[in-house]
Structures are given as structure tokens and as C-alpha cells.
Scaffold this motif. Structure first.
Motif, PDB file in Angstrom:
ATOM      1  N   SER A 114       0.810  -1.215   0.000  1.00  0.00           N
ATOM      2  CA  SER A 114       0.000   0.000   0.000  1.00  0.00           C
ATOM      3  C   SER A 114       0.844   1.265   0.000  1.00  0.00           C
ATOM      4  O   SER A 114       0.378   2.336  -0.367  1.00  0.00           O
ATOM      5  CB  SER A 114      -0.928   0.007   1.217  1.00  0.00           C
ATOM      6  OG  SER A 114      -0.167  -0.066   2.419  1.00  0.00           O
ATOM      7  N   LYS A 117       1.789   1.441  -4.118  1.00  0.00           N
ATOM      8  CA  LYS A 117       0.840   1.169  -5.197  1.00  0.00           C
ATOM      9  C   LYS A 117       0.283   2.439  -5.841  1.00  0.00           C
ATOM     10  O   LYS A 117       0.164   2.508  -7.070  1.00  0.00           O
ATOM     11  CB  LYS A 117      -0.293   0.271  -4.707  1.00  0.00           C
ATOM     12  CG  LYS A 117       0.021  -1.214  -4.862  1.00  0.00           C
ATOM     13  CD  LYS A 117      -1.197  -2.063  -4.579  1.00  0.00           C
ATOM     14  CE  LYS A 117      -0.879  -3.533  -4.829  1.00  0.00           C
ATOM     15  NZ  LYS A 117      -2.025  -4.405  -4.523  1.00  0.00           N
ATOM     16  N   PRO A 118      -0.102   3.470  -5.058  1.00  0.00           N
ATOM     17  CA  PRO A 118      -0.607   4.692  -5.707  1.00  0.00           C
ATOM     18  C   PRO A 118       0.414   5.332  -6.649  1.00  0.00           C
ATOM     19  O   PRO A 118       0.038   5.865  -7.699  1.00  0.00           O
ATOM     20  CB  PRO A 118      -0.927   5.613  -4.520  1.00  0.00           C
ATOM     21  CG  PRO A 118      -1.202   4.681  -3.392  1.00  0.00           C
ATOM     22  CD  PRO A 118      -0.242   3.545  -3.596  1.00  0.00           C
ATOM     23  N   GLY A 263      -5.648  -0.109  -9.284  1.00  0.00           N
ATOM     24  CA  GLY A 263      -6.592   0.882  -8.774  1.00  0.00           C
ATOM     25  C   GLY A 263      -7.659   0.243  -7.899  1.00  0.00           C
ATOM     26  O   GLY A 263      -8.015   0.769  -6.835  1.00  0.00           O
ATOM     27  N   TYR A 264      -8.158  -0.913  -8.318  1.00  0.00           N
ATOM     28  CA  TYR A 264      -9.132  -1.649  -7.512  1.00  0.00           C
ATOM     29  C   TYR A 264      -8.531  -2.063  -6.169  1.00  0.00           C
ATOM     30  O   TYR A 264      -9.186  -1.963  -5.122  1.00  0.00           O
ATOM     31  CB  TYR A 264      -9.614  -2.878  -8.282  1.00  0.00           C
ATOM     32  CG  TYR A 264     -10.658  -3.693  -7.542  1.00  0.00           C
ATOM     33  CD1 TYR A 264     -12.009  -3.387  -7.663  1.00  0.00           C
ATOM     34  CD2 TYR A 264     -10.281  -4.760  -6.726  1.00  0.00           C
ATOM     35  CE1 TYR A 264     -12.964  -4.131  -6.984  1.00  0.00           C
ATOM     36  CE2 TYR A 264     -11.222  -5.496  -6.034  1.00  0.00           C
ATOM     37  CZ  TYR A 264     -12.571  -5.186  -6.168  1.00  0.00           C
ATOM     38  OH  TYR A 264     -13.512  -5.909  -5.482  1.00  0.00           O
ATOM     39  N   ASP A 265      -7.280  -2.524  -6.196  1.00  0.00           N
ATOM     40  CA  ASP A 265      -6.618  -2.942  -4.965  1.00  0.00           C
ATOM     41  C   ASP A 265      -6.482  -1.786  -3.978  1.00  0.00           C
ATOM     42  O   ASP A 265      -6.584  -1.973  -2.760  1.00  0.00           O
ATOM     43  CB  ASP A 265      -5.222  -3.509  -5.278  1.00  0.00           C
ATOM     44  CG  ASP A 265      -5.283  -4.859  -5.978  1.00  0.00           C
ATOM     45  OD1 ASP A 265      -6.379  -5.465  -5.987  1.00  0.00           O
ATOM     46  OD2 ASP A 265      -4.262  -5.290  -6.516  1.00  0.00           O
ATOM     47  N   VAL A 266      -6.206  -0.571  -4.504  1.00  0.00           N
ATOM     48  CA  VAL A 266      -6.057   0.595  -3.627  1.00  0.00           C
ATOM     49  C   VAL A 266      -7.402   1.033  -3.062  1.00  0.00           C
ATOM     50  O   VAL A 266      -7.535   1.344  -1.876  1.00  0.00           O
ATOM     51  CB  VAL A 266      -5.381   1.758  -4.390  1.00  0.00           C
ATOM     52  CG1 VAL A 266      -5.460   3.050  -3.582  1.00  0.00           C
ATOM     53  CG2 VAL A 266      -3.942   1.415  -4.683  1.00  0.00           C
ATOM     54  N   LEU A 267      -8.437   1.054  -3.915  1.00  0.00           N
ATOM     55  CA  LEU A 267      -9.761   1.520  -3.494  1.00  0.00           C
ATOM     56  C   LEU A 267     -10.475   0.510  -2.603  1.00  0.00           C
ATOM     57  O   LEU A 267     -11.230   0.880  -1.693  1.00  0.00           O
ATOM     58  CB  LEU A 267     -10.620   1.835  -4.704  1.00  0.00           C
ATOM     59  CG  LEU A 267     -10.163   3.025  -5.562  1.00  0.00           C
ATOM     60  CD1 LEU A 267     -11.002   3.132  -6.830  1.00  0.00           C
ATOM     61  CD2 LEU A 267     -10.238   4.320  -4.762  1.00  0.00           C
ATOM     62  N   PHE A 268     -10.234  -0.776  -2.889  1.00  0.00           N
ATOM     63  CA  PHE A 268     -10.911  -1.840  -2.132  1.00  0.00           C
ATOM     64  C   PHE A 268      -9.881  -2.835  -1.620  1.00  0.00           C
ATOM     65  O   PHE A 268      -9.796  -3.966  -2.108  1.00  0.00           O
ATOM     66  CB  PHE A 268     -11.946  -2.546  -3.021  1.00  0.00           C
ATOM     67  CG  PHE A 268     -12.940  -1.628  -3.656  1.00  0.00           C
ATOM     68  CD1 PHE A 268     -13.996  -1.097  -2.934  1.00  0.00           C
ATOM     69  CD2 PHE A 268     -12.784  -1.251  -4.986  1.00  0.00           C
ATOM     70  CE1 PHE A 268     -14.911  -0.239  -3.510  1.00  0.00           C
ATOM     71  CE2 PHE A 268     -13.694  -0.389  -5.589  1.00  0.00           C
ATOM     72  CZ  PHE A 268     -14.752   0.125  -4.848  1.00  0.00           C
ATOM     73  N   PRO A 269      -9.070  -2.430  -0.629  1.00  0.00           N
ATOM     74  CA  PRO A 269      -8.021  -3.331  -0.116  1.00  0.00           C
ATOM     75  C   PRO A 269      -8.625  -4.565   0.533  1.00  0.00           C
ATOM     76  O   PRO A 269      -9.706  -4.512   1.134  1.00  0.00           O
ATOM     77  CB  PRO A 269      -7.290  -2.463   0.910  1.00  0.00           C
ATOM     78  CG  PRO A 269      -8.281  -1.421   1.308  1.00  0.00           C
ATOM     79  CD  PRO A 269      -9.125  -1.163   0.082  1.00  0.00           C
TER      80      PRO A 269
END
Length: 271
Positions: A114, A117-118, A263-269
Motif C-alpha cells: 500500500s 501502489k498509488p 486501482g481496484y486494490d487501492v480503493l478496495f483493499p
């Protein structure tokens, strides 16, 4: 019976359902094809490996590297035979990338994904926009630098992206290709051929840390590697046959998929 059980112990295959093994084989083949053309096969392999019951993220990353090195080695040899990449640039770049990957693998056991990733998503968006709005980029080789400066730029690219590959991995081949296109002036085919040699070294660098540390699941890794080899061979032959325009289209598709996945991983960890 006891000998077979002993061989399976610690391989990751013990007690695994046939459907899961089939999914690993399918993901390995598809990832090998994608890696051979533009990189980014880890986008498929890592999520599938994380479905294995009881596997840790570090074990998944280590096992992914073992599978990938079979595919990248196969595609690197195929590219070398058919596209004749410039080894004077590729080999030193690979050596530096190997060291960067070893260091990145060490960090992978210490830092949460985390944290970076961004930043990777922002880089992928920039890469995608550059490729989309510069349609002539990567069509022809027009080297930006010569002499020692050319090799210095190659070394910096190898070190930075090698470190990223050891740390996280997915998209390494894509980053290598676009860096060689944008900063060095290679066309997509020449960049992809060199990227396979460098990517093979980054996988080796990460494994140099993961194997002694005991994170590797050999059974799963070898199954994944066999499938990756087949996909890598077919992907490399297709890329050489179809050329830079084909690689550019696949590149944009893979970068778009990477942006969506990360992006999905960051928004929905995952909880």
C-alpha cells in the motif's frame, strides 16, 4: 505412497484441488504469452497464486518469480534467435537490474504494498497516455544518446525497474519497454527483445533472495514455469512476426488492465 507424500511436502501441491492446478496452468500460459509480448503477466499469475489455500503474499511473489523465469528465459532465447537484440546494451543493463531486483526482494519482506501502489498507478497512467497520444513513438529506432551516456541511461532504467520487480513485479516488462522507447529511442520490437533479457535477470535476482529464505513453493512454481514456457515461446514468435504496431496495441491493453487492477486494490483493499 510415503515417498510421493514426502516429495509433495512443502511443494504447495499437497491437498490442492485439480481445478486450482488447472487454473494455475491456464494463468501461467496466458501470463507467459503476455510477458513475451509486452510484460505484465504477473497481473494474471499473482492473483491466481493468492487463491492457493494458506499461501502468504511473499510466498506467492517468490513462486511467481520461479514460474516467470522459465517464460522470460524461453522468450529471451526466441527473441535473440529471431530479432538479434543489441547485447552490448542488454547484458550490462540486465546485470544492474539483477542487483536492483535482489534489493527489491529484501524490501518486499519489509514494506506493505500500500505504500507504493498509488505511485505505480500514477506511473502507469502516465505511460498509457504517452503511448496513446504519441502514436509514432516506438515505430522506428532513433537512439537518443550514444557512447557512455547511452549505457548510463540503460543502467539507471535497469536499476530502478529491477528494484520494482523484486518489490512487487506486475508490469515490469511494460515499464522496461516504455522506458527504452521513451528515454532511449528504441522501437517497440527492439525494446521488447531487450526487456526479456533484463526481465530474466530481475527474476533471477529476486530468486537469489527468495530461495535461501525458504519462501518458495517449488511444486507450484515448476507447474507454473512449464505453462509459462509454452506461452512465452508462442508470444515471442508472434511479437517478432507482427512487429512494433502489434506490440503497441497489446501494450496499451495490458497497461489499461494493470491500472484497473492496481486501482481496484487501492480503493478496495483486501481485509
Amino acid at each position: 505412497m510415503f515417498e510421493a507424500a514426502a516429495l509433495l511436502e512443502g511443494s504447495g501441491l499437497e491437498g490442492m484441488q485439480a481445478g486450482t492446478i488447472a487454473l494455475i496452468v491456464l494463468a501461467g500460459f496466458a501470463a507467459g504469452w503476455i510477458d513475451a509480448v509486452v510484460g505484465g503477466g504477473g497481473l494474471l499469475q499473482l492473483p491466481v497464486l493468492l487463491l492457493v489455500p494458506g499461501i502468504s503474499p511473499v510466498q506467492a511473489l517468490a513462486t511467481n518469480k520461479l514460474g516467470s523465469i522459465f517464460g522470460t528465459t524461453t522468450s529471451a532465447i526466441t527473441y535473440y534467435r529471431r530479432a538479434q537484440p543489441d547485447l552490448k546494451t542488454a547484458l550490462p543493463m540486465a546485470g544492474v537490474a539483477l542487483m536492483g531486483s535482489f534489493g527489491g526482494a529484501i524490501l518486499a519482506t519489509l514494506l506493505p504494498e500500500s505504500v507504493i501502489k498509488p505511485v505505480i498507478i500514477a506511473a502507469l497512467v502516465a505511460v498509457g497516455l504517452f503511448t496513446l497520444f504519441r502514436p509514432t513513438a516506438g515505430e522506428l529506432t532513433d537512439l537518443r544518446y550514444s557512447g557512455s551516456r547511452h549505457y548510463a541511461v540503460a543502467a539507471v532504467i535497469g536499476l530502478v525497474i529491477g528494484g520494482y520487480d523484486g518489490l512487487i513485479g506486475p508490469g515490469t516488462g511494460s515499464f522496461l519497454i516504455i522506458a527504452m522507447v521513451a528515454f532511449m529511442g528504441y522501437n517497440f520490437l527492439a525494446a521488447s527483445a531487450k526487456a526479456k533479457i533484463v526481465n530474466m535477470a530481475t527474476n533471477l535476482g529476486a530468486l537469489a533472495f527468495f530461495i535461501p529464505s525458504g519462501h518458495l513453493l517449488w511444486g507450484i512454481g515448476l507447474v507454473l514455469g512449464a505453462a509459462n514456457m509454452c506461452g512465452g515461446y508462442l508470444g515471442a514468435r508472434m511479437a517478432v512476426a507482427k512487429g512494433s504496431k502489434f506490440i503497441r496495441v497489446v501494450f496499451l491493453l495490458v497497461v489499461g488492465a494493470l491500472i484497473l487492477k492496481l486501482g481496484y486494490d487501492v480503493l478496495f483493499p483486501a481485509s
